[in-house]
Design a protein around this motif. Structure first.
Motif, mmCIF file in Angstrom:
data_model
loop_
_atom_site.group_PDB
_atom_site.id
_atom_site.type_symbol
_atom_site.label_atom_id
_atom_site.label_comp_id
_atom_site.label_asym_id
_atom_site.label_seq_id
_atom_site.Cartn_x
_atom_site.Cartn_y
_atom_site.Cartn_z
ATOM 1 N N ARG A 222 64.839 48.649 19.215
ATOM 2 C CA ARG A 222 66.333 48.445 18.917
ATOM 3 C C ARG A 222 67.732 47.779 19.328
ATOM 4 N NH1 ARG A 222 66.346 54.897 17.008
ATOM 5 N NH2 ARG A 222 66.041 54.940 15.270
ATOM 6 N N ASP A 223 67.144 47.859 21.377
ATOM 7 C CA ASP A 223 68.190 47.139 21.593
ATOM 8 C C ASP A 223 67.264 45.983 22.730
ATOM 9 O OD1 ASP A 223 70.571 48.745 20.926
ATOM 10 O OD2 ASP A 223 69.775 50.269 22.101
ATOM 11 N N LEU A 224 66.313 45.584 22.505
ATOM 12 C CA LEU A 224 64.847 45.252 23.487
ATOM 13 C C LEU A 224 63.850 44.824 22.314
ATOM 14 C CD1 LEU A 224 64.085 45.439 26.540
ATOM 15 C CD2 LEU A 224 62.068 47.292 25.269
ATOM 16 N N THR B 27 52.537 54.560 45.200
ATOM 17 C CA THR B 27 53.440 53.823 43.683
ATOM 18 C C THR B 27 55.092 54.055 44.267
ATOM 19 O OG1 THR B 27 51.925 55.051 42.671
ATOM 20 C CG2 THR B 27 54.170 54.855 41.743
ATOM 21 N N ALA B 28 55.484 52.896 43.508
ATOM 22 C CA ALA B 28 56.850 52.952 42.774
ATOM 23 C C ALA B 28 57.036 53.227 41.470
ATOM 24 C CB ALA B 28 57.160 51.144 42.999
ATOM 25 N N PHE B 29 57.524 54.114 41.352
ATOM 26 C CA PHE B 29 58.341 54.666 39.699
ATOM 27 C C PHE B 29 59.869 54.894 39.365
ATOM 28 C CE2 PHE B 29 58.942 57.909 36.271
ATOM 29 C CZ PHE B 29 57.510 57.167 35.892
ATOM 30 N N ALA B 30 60.471 54.090 38.279
ATOM 31 C CA ALA B 30 61.647 54.418 37.855
ATOM 32 C C ALA B 30 61.949 54.561 36.157
ATOM 33 C CB ALA B 30 63.020 53.116 38.626
ATOM 34 N N HIS B 31 62.408 55.563 36.141
ATOM 35 C CA HIS B 31 62.671 55.695 35.070
ATOM 36 C C HIS B 31 64.184 55.768 33.566
ATOM 37 C CE1 HIS B 31 64.181 60.044 35.142
ATOM 38 N NE2 HIS B 31 63.331 60.458 35.880
ATOM 39 N N ALA C 128 69.134 45.321 30.547
ATOM 40 C CA ALA C 128 70.030 45.938 31.331
ATOM 41 C C ALA C 128 69.169 46.529 32.302
ATOM 42 C CB ALA C 128 70.852 46.640 30.994
ATOM 43 N N ALA C 129 68.670 47.840 31.810
ATOM 44 C CA ALA C 129 68.029 49.389 32.234
ATOM 45 C C ALA C 129 66.830 48.788 33.308
ATOM 46 C CB ALA C 129 67.554 50.567 31.246
ATOM 47 N N ILE C 130 66.074 48.139 32.130
ATOM 48 C CA ILE C 130 64.476 48.161 32.819
ATOM 49 C C ILE C 130 65.140 46.864 34.412
ATOM 50 C CG2 ILE C 130 62.284 46.438 32.431
ATOM 51 C CD1 ILE C 130 62.663 47.467 29.628
#
Length: 474
Positions: A13-15, A74-78, A85-87
């Motif tokens: 929707r926004d991507l 491992t690097a992880f973000a959510h 912008a969030a990604i």
């Protein structure tokens, strides 16, 4: 005729897909492995108790998890926002890991296989019809027997759209329905109360649960279990022969053995099965597999949460340990192929090796003949909760329906029985494997590392020698 709407629209929707691919390539370009995991999920649940609707919930949420892997790091973000912008903000975390040392890992193989419908079950049945089903089940249960004191009905469903985007251009998506019906009945006689329960579910639509034959069978089985327990006597205690029923009792395999065969525990050397590939770990005739590719099953996935197609993985064959369940990270570090067992609870969690549908295959023994071999022991037909220590494999399980067995005959039902043992040992004590293999009805939930995922279990009737039974009678 209009074409069906693309479920991926909820993710974009926004991507847009091109932007998601570009951002993933930028964020993970220097990593060994990793992915952008996009998810949209809607779910609902109804709780009917004491003759009326007590709870009704509806929830939607979406988001992404971005993971970069370098070596063992491992690097992880959510975030619960599907936007460029969030990604980009999440990508800043990915820059903290060291650049790849061994080159980028190859992408998963592609598949067009679909093991279940992509239709959303929530929108197909009106709210009033779902409530009415709960009312009908409640009324039917109360009409069955005057000893019915309380009826609880749970109905739930979810629909999830996921997409895996990799830096190398690989993209895969899956649309996952899941429904479940639970019936619990409390009966009372002469001041004594006992409970029976039944559950069924899978990756299909509500129509299977609304089928009268299905939910009436659920009422009958829950009531029968409750009435059996009304007549139960104190369980014996001590070491004795145990006959395990087919189907749901396979939860013992899941807990006591399955977790110990997941790749991460074995790579780290903390499992009782570590370093034992090729060794005999079970009695002859014992074959255990994990298979996430069975259509419509609760534990099945067309692709796992890293994009790898699921498959049948042979863990133990005729008593010999053959392999472990693997996600991509542990498979790469152990020098083996991923098995389609990389699973996560949601976009907010990193994947890890997890079971799908884990079960023991059928043998050749007649269940009646297995029963005739029991001089003194118990027949465990159904189980409730249990605990297991992964390192040692030691487990404790409580029986929700069990019977004494004397001289090959099923006797009085017993209450308060627990089975105590350890997974590696119990496999070596199997004396017979029935030909009556069955999977569970579709109610399993597996917990590991703070994450819960749907799972399936199963087995044929098993005769096991020398299990410790914990009870209240000597």
């Amino acid at each position: 005729m209009n074409a069906p709407a693309d479920p991926r629209r909820f993710l974009y929707r926004d991507l847009d897909p091109d932007t998601a691919q570009r951002l993933t390539a930028q964020a993970l370009g220097q990593a060994d492995d990793g992915e952008l995991y996009l998810q949209y999920r809607r779910s609902e649940a109804f709780g009917f108790d004491d003759g009326r609707l007590k709870t009704a919930s509806y929830d939607t949420h979406g988001g992404f998890g971005l993971r970069a892997v370098s070596g063992e790091t491992t690097a992880f973000a959510h975030a619960n926002e599907l936007s460029e912008a969030a990604i980009k903000r999440a990508a800043e975390t990915m820059a903290l890991i060291d650049p790849a040392k061994n080159g980028r890992a190859a992408p998963p193989p592609r598949t067009n296989r679909h093991l279940y419908t992509d239709t959303d079950p929530l929108d197909l049945v009106p709210f009033a019809d779902k409530v009415n089903l709960c009312q009908r089940i409640d009324a039917a249960a109360r009409a069955r027997d005057p000893r019915v004191a309380q009826v609880s009905v749970g109905l739930s469903g979810s629909w999830s759209v996921v997409e895996i985007v990799r830096a190398d251009g690989f993209v895969a998506h899956d649309v996952r329905p899941l429904v479940r019906l639970n019936v619990q009945i409390v009966v009372e006689q002469n001041g004594r109360r006992e409970t029976g329960s039944f559950g069924i579910g899978g990756r299909y639509l509500y129509d299977r649960l609304f089928d009268e034959a299905t939910w009436n069978r659920g009422v009958d089985e829950a009531l029968a279990q409750a009435l059996v327990n009304l007549d139960s006597v104190a369980a014996p205690a001590g070491e004795m022969t145990v006959l395990l029923g087919s189907g749901w009792p396979g939860v013992i395999l899941h807990e006591a053995i399955g977790h110990g065969l997941e790749g991460d525990f074995n790579r780290k050397g903390t499992s009782a099965f570590s370093g034992r590939i090729g060794e005999r770990v079970a009695a002859p005739g014992v074959t255990v597999v994990d298979d996430g590719s069975i259509p419509d099953r609760r534990g099945s996935l067309s692709i796992d949460d890293e994009g790898t197609p699921t498959r049948e993985t042979v863990l133990i064959e005729d008593g010999i340990l053959k392999g472990y369940m693997q996600d991509r990270l542990n498979a790469r570090l152990m020098g083996v192929e991923p098995t389609g067992n990389g699973r996560r609870e949601s976009f907010a969690h990193a994947p890890m090796p997890r079971m799908t549908n884990t079960f023991m295959k059928a043998g050749r023994d007649d269940p009646a003949e297995l029963l005739s071999r029991v001089k003194r022991g118990i027949f465990a037909k159904s189980f409730g909760g249990g605990q297991v220590d992964i390192v040692s494999g030691k487990f404790v399980f409580s029986c929700t329906e069990a019977y004494m067995v004397e001289d090959g005959r099923v006797g009085a039902p017993i209450k308060g029985a627990t089975l105590i043992g350890d997974g590696p040992t119990v496999l070596t004590k199997v004396l017979g494997v029935g030909h009556d293999f069955a999977l569970d009805e579709g109610i399993g939930v597996c917990g590991k590392g703070g994450q819960s995922v749907p799972a399936g279990v199963g087995q044929p009737t098993l005769l096991v020698d020398g299990l410790t039974v914990g009870g209240t009678a000597v």
